[in-house]
Enzyme design. Sequence first.
Site, PDB file in Angstrom:
ATOM      1  N   ASP A  51       0.850  -1.191   0.000  1.00 37.66           N
ATOM      2  CA  ASP A  51       0.000   0.000   0.000  1.00 37.66           C
ATOM      3  C   ASP A  51       0.880   1.233   0.000  1.00 37.66           C
ATOM      4  OD1 ASP A  51      -1.797  -1.918   2.362  1.00 37.66           O
ATOM      5  OD2 ASP A  51      -2.339  -1.643   0.263  1.00 37.66           O
TER       6      ASP A  51
ATOM      7  N   GLU B  49       1.464  -6.875  -4.908  1.00 36.50           N
ATOM      8  CA  GLU B  49       1.237  -6.097  -6.115  1.00 36.50           C
ATOM      9  C   GLU B  49       2.494  -5.435  -6.640  1.00 36.50           C
ATOM     10  OE1 GLU B  49      -2.493  -4.251  -6.297  1.00 36.50           O
ATOM     11  OE2 GLU B  49      -1.800  -2.531  -7.455  1.00 36.50           O
TER      12      GLU B  49
HETATM   13  O1  TRH Z   1       4.124  -5.988   0.989  1.00 38.09           O
HETATM   14  P1  TRH Z   1       3.107  -6.596   0.123  1.00 38.09           P
HETATM   15  O2  TRH Z   1       2.634  -7.901   0.484  1.00 38.09           O
HETATM   16  O3  TRH Z   1       1.870  -5.617  -0.005  1.00 38.09           O
HETATM   17  C1  TRH Z   1       0.618  -6.113  -0.304  1.00 38.09           C
HETATM   18  C2  TRH Z   1       0.042  -5.423  -1.426  1.00 38.09           C
HETATM   19  O4  TRH Z   1      -0.066  -4.109  -1.112  1.00 38.09           O
HETATM   20  C3  TRH Z   1      -1.337  -5.898  -1.717  1.00 38.09           C
HETATM   21  O5  TRH Z   1      -1.923  -5.173  -2.720  1.00 38.09           O
HETATM   22  C4  TRH Z   1      -2.159  -5.717  -0.529  1.00 38.09           C
HETATM   23  O6  TRH Z   1      -3.391  -6.282  -0.791  1.00 38.09           O
HETATM   24  C5  TRH Z   1      -1.495  -6.421   0.578  1.00 38.09           C
HETATM   25  O7  TRH Z   1      -0.170  -5.951   0.811  1.00 38.09           O
HETATM   26  C6  TRH Z   1      -2.261  -6.107   1.770  1.00 38.09           C
HETATM   27  O8  TRH Z   1       3.676  -6.725  -1.352  1.00 38.09           O
HETATM   28  P2  TRH Z   1       4.070  -5.692  -2.473  1.00 38.09           P
HETATM   29  O9  TRH Z   1       2.862  -5.100  -3.076  1.00 38.09           O
HETATM   30  O10 TRH Z   1       4.991  -6.355  -3.356  1.00 38.09           O
HETATM   31  O11 TRH Z   1       4.851  -4.533  -1.700  1.00 38.09           O
HETATM   32  C7  TRH Z   1       6.154  -4.710  -1.217  1.00 38.09           C
HETATM   33  C8  TRH Z   1       6.869  -3.370  -1.337  1.00 38.09           C
HETATM   34  O12 TRH Z   1       8.078  -3.394  -0.569  1.00 38.09           O
HETATM   35  C9  TRH Z   1       7.292  -3.038  -2.769  1.00 38.09           C
HETATM   36  O13 TRH Z   1       7.075  -1.652  -3.015  1.00 38.09           O
HETATM   37  C10 TRH Z   1       8.794  -3.300  -2.785  1.00 38.09           C
HETATM   38  C11 TRH Z   1       9.140  -2.903  -1.384  1.00 38.09           C
HETATM   39  N1  TRH Z   1      10.388  -3.444  -0.849  1.00 38.09           N
HETATM   40  C12 TRH Z   1      11.444  -2.585  -0.709  1.00 38.09           C
HETATM   41  O14 TRH Z   1      11.366  -1.402  -1.065  1.00 38.09           O
HETATM   42  N2  TRH Z   1      12.601  -3.047  -0.163  1.00 38.09           N
HETATM   43  C13 TRH Z   1      12.773  -4.351   0.197  1.00 38.09           C
HETATM   44  O15 TRH Z   1      13.841  -4.731   0.680  1.00 38.09           O
HETATM   45  C14 TRH Z   1      11.668  -5.255   0.005  1.00 38.09           C
HETATM   46  C15 TRH Z   1      11.808  -6.679   0.371  1.00 38.09           C
HETATM   47  C16 TRH Z   1      10.478  -4.759  -0.502  1.00 38.09           C
END
Ligand code: TRH
Length: 409
Positions: free
Chosen positions: A44, A302
């Site tokens: 999010d 996402e």
């Molecule tokens: O963290 P998520 O599982 O988020 C999800 C999604 O928002 C989904 O739509 C929602 O329904 C759910 O939560 C509740 O997965 P997502 O979307 O891949 O987000 C992870 C974010 O973290 C992405 O922007 C990449 C970032 N990230 C970093 O910036 N640095 C890191 O080291 C890692 C591992 C991730």
Amino acid sequence: MGSHYARRRMHRRAIMAGASSRSPLMPTPRRWDIFGRIVDNYGDAGVCWRLARQLAAEHAQEVTLWQDDLRALARIAPGIDSARELQQAAGVTVRRWAEPFAPTPPADVVIEAFGCGLPESYVAAMARAATAPAWFILEYLSAESWVDGSHGLPSPHPRLALPRRFWFPGFTAGTGGLLRERGLFAARDAFRRDDAAQRALWSTLQVPPPAADETRVSLLCYPNPGLPPLLDAWADGDAPVACLVPEGVAGGALDAWTGGDVPHPGHPFRRGRLWLHAIPFVAQDAYDRLLWLSTVNFVRGEDSFVRAQWAARPFVWHIYAQTDDAHWRKLDAFIDRYSLGLALEPVAALRRFWRAWNGAPDAGPIDTAWKDFLAARAHLEAHADAWAAKLATLPDLAAGLVKAAALEV
Ligand code: TRH
């Protein structure tokens, strides 16, 4: 910080200093407010932060990102202090969305992320504004076919004369597209030719550079009963595997599987052919670089799901499970779309492994599914490249929003 207008002057100066020249899509910089609530995890915050940065950097817009909880953002955006009410970073003003919401002049363009709603007082102010702001509801990403028909549909406010539109991200020209920064592919390909930059990444992550015959896996997943048997398959496999897991991800499973000898950054755990590395959480851009260099990326939710596609490497999606099992339709819809142009056998291997990884009872054992998936690697690599190139012919989400907003403000 002085008055709202002093903030605006300072912001405009920061924008003009940081951003490329005026956006041809919206030459007059407008004020954008992006509202997002943190349900759980990082997506999010991740999606909102990526959009905000791109609107500021590539379209020279004046962007304020409102989040009700800044902790997730602080983990993926260095420099963000989760305790501060208002701060600047990457050309974006980041503000805490606190209730009761302090009276704030409404922006010219308002993004309501994932249908999070807006502060009542802010909506009332929008209705009083001389010109009604352009209001978009940024929806969740899906590959399902109904998205094309829903994207851009009006959703007028039930009580107030406020136009509002749905903005559905997606994989076709009939949708709102995907977040993709200008020059992303060039940066990716340049990084892959830059040994020094790659070594710098591995040292940031406190892991050694990959060995020649190693399968390097990045692992971002939700709690998953399929993980221990997959770790067993990697440990007992006939080729070395290095699995890089961001700290805090799959903690319980790793604790059990390592018998409590949980790896932490710089201190990997080894069993058989598997090296298990815990890596620090890094900024979004550094996470991109990890995806660019890994052999296979396990992603979720996402934003990482989309970044894995831009990385053009074989990937595995752990979809966010929904109560009504709607996620199975979403998963299959994406696999159907993604498989176009891929040979039957690699498609079967991908579909079986993805379904096994998401816990589908009919998918059979995960270790054999993994073996078939890895055996299809060459096909999957070529396809990942072709898929990313095809997707990149579509307008990117931020540019699409700017273009649509320019018609309304
Ligand atoms: O963290 P998520 O599982 O988020 C999800 C999604 O928002 C989904 O739509 C929602 O329904 C759910 O939560 C509740 O997965 P997502 O979307 O891949 O987000 C992870 C974010 O973290 C992405 O922007 C990449 C970032 N990230 C970093 O910036 N640095 C890191 O080291 C890692 C591992 C991730």
